[in-house]
Design an enzyme around this catalytic site. Sequence first.
Site, PDB file in Angstrom:
ATOM      1  N   LYS A 135      10.182  33.513  -6.198  1.00  0.00           N
ATOM      2  CA  LYS A 135      10.256  34.996  -6.107  1.00  0.00           C
ATOM      3  C   LYS A 135       9.301  35.502  -5.029  1.00  0.00           C
ATOM      4  CE  LYS A 135      10.540  36.997 -10.466  1.00  0.00           C
ATOM      5  NZ  LYS A 135       9.982  37.329 -11.732  1.00  0.00           N
TER       6      LYS A 135
ATOM      7  N   PHE B  65      22.402  59.758 -23.192  1.00  0.00           N
ATOM      8  CA  PHE B  65      22.433  58.888 -24.166  1.00  0.00           C
ATOM      9  C   PHE B  65      22.957  59.160 -25.525  1.00  0.00           C
ATOM     10  CE2 PHE B  65      19.410  55.500 -22.774  1.00  0.00           C
ATOM     11  CZ  PHE B  65      19.236  56.101 -21.525  1.00  0.00           C
TER      12      PHE B  65
ATOM     13  N   CYS C  70      14.625  45.581 -22.202  1.00  0.00           N
ATOM     14  CA  CYS C  70      13.392  46.635 -22.946  1.00  0.00           C
ATOM     15  C   CYS C  70      14.090  47.440 -24.134  1.00  0.00           C
ATOM     16  CB  CYS C  70      13.355  47.784 -21.885  1.00  0.00           C
ATOM     17  SG  CYS C  70      12.936  47.527 -20.191  1.00  0.00           S
TER      18      CYS C  70
HETATM   19  C1  UGA Z   1      15.202  51.838 -20.383  1.00  0.00           C
HETATM   20  C2  UGA Z   1      14.367  53.076 -20.433  1.00  0.00           C
HETATM   21  O1  UGA Z   1      15.505  53.948 -20.274  1.00  0.00           O
HETATM   22  C3  UGA Z   1      13.485  53.597 -19.244  1.00  0.00           C
HETATM   23  O2  UGA Z   1      13.122  54.514 -19.349  1.00  0.00           O
HETATM   24  C4  UGA Z   1      12.262  52.391 -19.507  1.00  0.00           C
HETATM   25  O3  UGA Z   1      11.393  52.668 -18.412  1.00  0.00           O
HETATM   26  C5  UGA Z   1      12.991  51.115 -19.588  1.00  0.00           C
HETATM   27  O4  UGA Z   1      13.891  50.776 -20.533  1.00  0.00           O
HETATM   28  C6  UGA Z   1      11.770  49.961 -19.842  1.00  0.00           C
HETATM   29  O5  UGA Z   1      11.181  50.200 -20.776  1.00  0.00           O
HETATM   30  O6  UGA Z   1      11.435  49.403 -18.711  1.00  0.00           O
HETATM   31  P1  UGA Z   1      16.828  50.343 -19.005  1.00  0.00           P
HETATM   32  O7  UGA Z   1      16.451  49.057 -19.661  1.00  0.00           O
HETATM   33  O8  UGA Z   1      16.800  50.210 -17.356  1.00  0.00           O
HETATM   34  O9  UGA Z   1      15.686  51.445 -19.085  1.00  0.00           O
HETATM   35  O10 UGA Z   1      18.112  51.099 -19.373  1.00  0.00           O
HETATM   36  P2  UGA Z   1      18.835  52.389 -19.943  1.00  0.00           P
HETATM   37  O11 UGA Z   1      19.325  53.118 -18.779  1.00  0.00           O
HETATM   38  O12 UGA Z   1      17.809  52.816 -20.931  1.00  0.00           O
HETATM   39  O13 UGA Z   1      19.869  51.632 -20.679  1.00  0.00           O
HETATM   40  C7  UGA Z   1      20.006  50.781 -21.959  1.00  0.00           C
HETATM   41  C8  UGA Z   1      21.071  50.318 -22.650  1.00  0.00           C
HETATM   42  O14 UGA Z   1      21.658  51.325 -23.276  1.00  0.00           O
HETATM   43  C9  UGA Z   1      22.244  50.027 -21.663  1.00  0.00           C
HETATM   44  O15 UGA Z   1      22.691  48.824 -22.185  1.00  0.00           O
HETATM   45  C10 UGA Z   1      23.172  51.098 -21.582  1.00  0.00           C
HETATM   46  O16 UGA Z   1      24.507  50.566 -21.350  1.00  0.00           O
HETATM   47  C11 UGA Z   1      22.874  51.434 -23.082  1.00  0.00           C
HETATM   48  N1  UGA Z   1      23.320  53.085 -23.244  1.00  0.00           N
HETATM   49  C12 UGA Z   1      22.769  53.914 -22.559  1.00  0.00           C
HETATM   50  C13 UGA Z   1      24.480  53.429 -24.030  1.00  0.00           C
HETATM   51  O17 UGA Z   1      25.108  52.311 -24.857  1.00  0.00           O
HETATM   52  N2  UGA Z   1      24.797  54.722 -24.364  1.00  0.00           N
HETATM   53  C14 UGA Z   1      24.083  55.653 -23.734  1.00  0.00           C
HETATM   54  O18 UGA Z   1      24.473  56.706 -23.989  1.00  0.00           O
HETATM   55  C15 UGA Z   1      23.128  55.459 -22.718  1.00  0.00           C
END
Ligand code: UGA
Length: 412
Positions: free
Chosen positions: A17, A229, A240
């Site tokens: 890395k 969301f 996460c």
């Molecule tokens: C998430 C949080 O959104 C961030 O704010 C946080 O900092 C991060 O975790 C963390 O704890 O480090 P992330 O894991 O990058 O971010 O992804 P998200 O954009 O939250 O999406 C998570 C999952 O939910 C994805 O699989 C996405 O496809 C799904 N999702 C999202 C849905 O199924 N429906 C929605 O309407 C939105």
Amino acid sequence: MAELGHDVVGIDVDEAKIDNLAAGRSPFFEPGLDELLGNGHGRLRFSTDFAEAEGARVHFIAVGTPQKPGSHAADLRYVEAAVQSLLPYIGPGHLVVGKSTVPVGTAARLAELVEPTGAELAWNPEFLREGFAVSDTLSPDRFVYGVRRGDERSVEVLDAVYARPLEAGTPRIVTDYATAELVKVSANAFLATKISFINAIAEIAEVTGADITTLADAIGYDNRIGRRFLNAGVGFGGGCLPKDIRAFQARATELGLESLAFLDDVDQINLRRRQRVVDLVVEHLDGSLEGRGVAVLGLAFKPESDDVRDSPALDVASRLAARGAVVRATDPEAIETARKVQPDLDYRATVDEAIAEADALVVVTEWRQFRELDPAELATRTRARLIVDGRNCLDPEAWRAAGWTYVGLGRP
Ligand code: UGA
């Protein structure tokens, strides 16, 4: 941090890395990150040697807190090891800043290690989203500083670190350790709950003939609810949300509280949607997947990422293969990361290769490349006429008009 004007050394125990980073290459796909690494402004170095921390005054701990094997709790060994390794290099006037997502109570415990050196500890949770990491870091929604009661100096130091986004008006909340830790896990638990809420309603929509997308649009116009969301589909994954809701509930149980028992439902609803996608494919292929070709479009847990940790897409691909389907999976960025965890799946570099021998197509990551597929044109390149839209990201009318059987989740 270098972009914000600071002299930075990034330390990790993983030599590969560090070698990549030192050569200006991000070890994972994240839009805009390679450009930032390339800029570096001569203020950015990388090392595997903790002694390089010697000259620094502010020390960020940003290591992972994965799910403990065989348990729902968070595994804190990397955080603890990072703090221990730093102890010889910190002293009065230094600030250790925790970024990792940790169970409430962790910071207070780590402060007992840090404070005897004369340094201070602050907990400053990270809210960036993968795929938007650069912009979320340079202009975040908010800052949360968890500090020891009365510790104004740590607040001043963090204000200096974040001077540029603060000047741009980013709100900042100064609080105690426990609140800062809880803000982080509460935010992720809320987001996960929002997604599972709409997916639970999608289950009702499926048996009543209602349309979950229209429903989400309609309730989303209420500002108190909001449309973001609320996309029903194969559910949430990644490094996460899934592990954070489990660790949060595990921590509540440790504290003797049943308050977060509902997060178990949030988890179960979410996992059910993966099986639902598989069941829909089986149902529309007349009850058996044995020997049937299924093209899986998507492997990453979401678009703009090559992350397959707890990815619903990869899970669906594996479940289909386990049921006897001849799965060919593709993704614009995540094939190599997927191959590392699921070496047995048949990965194809392009949509064309994945669909060539398919009887059904399944979209499980809503990459733009897949959303913009032309149904009429695609029909000339495959014998398949079934598309299961696990992300509700396609236009059912357009696909049906081109002769496809379109199946969404919670959509008639
Ligand atoms: C998430 C949080 O959104 C961030 O704010 C946080 O900092 C991060 O975790 C963390 O704890 O480090 P992330 O894991 O990058 O971010 O992804 P998200 O954009 O939250 O999406 C998570 C999952 O939910 C994805 O699989 C996405 O496809 C799904 N999702 C999202 C849905 O199924 N429906 C929605 O309407 C939105």
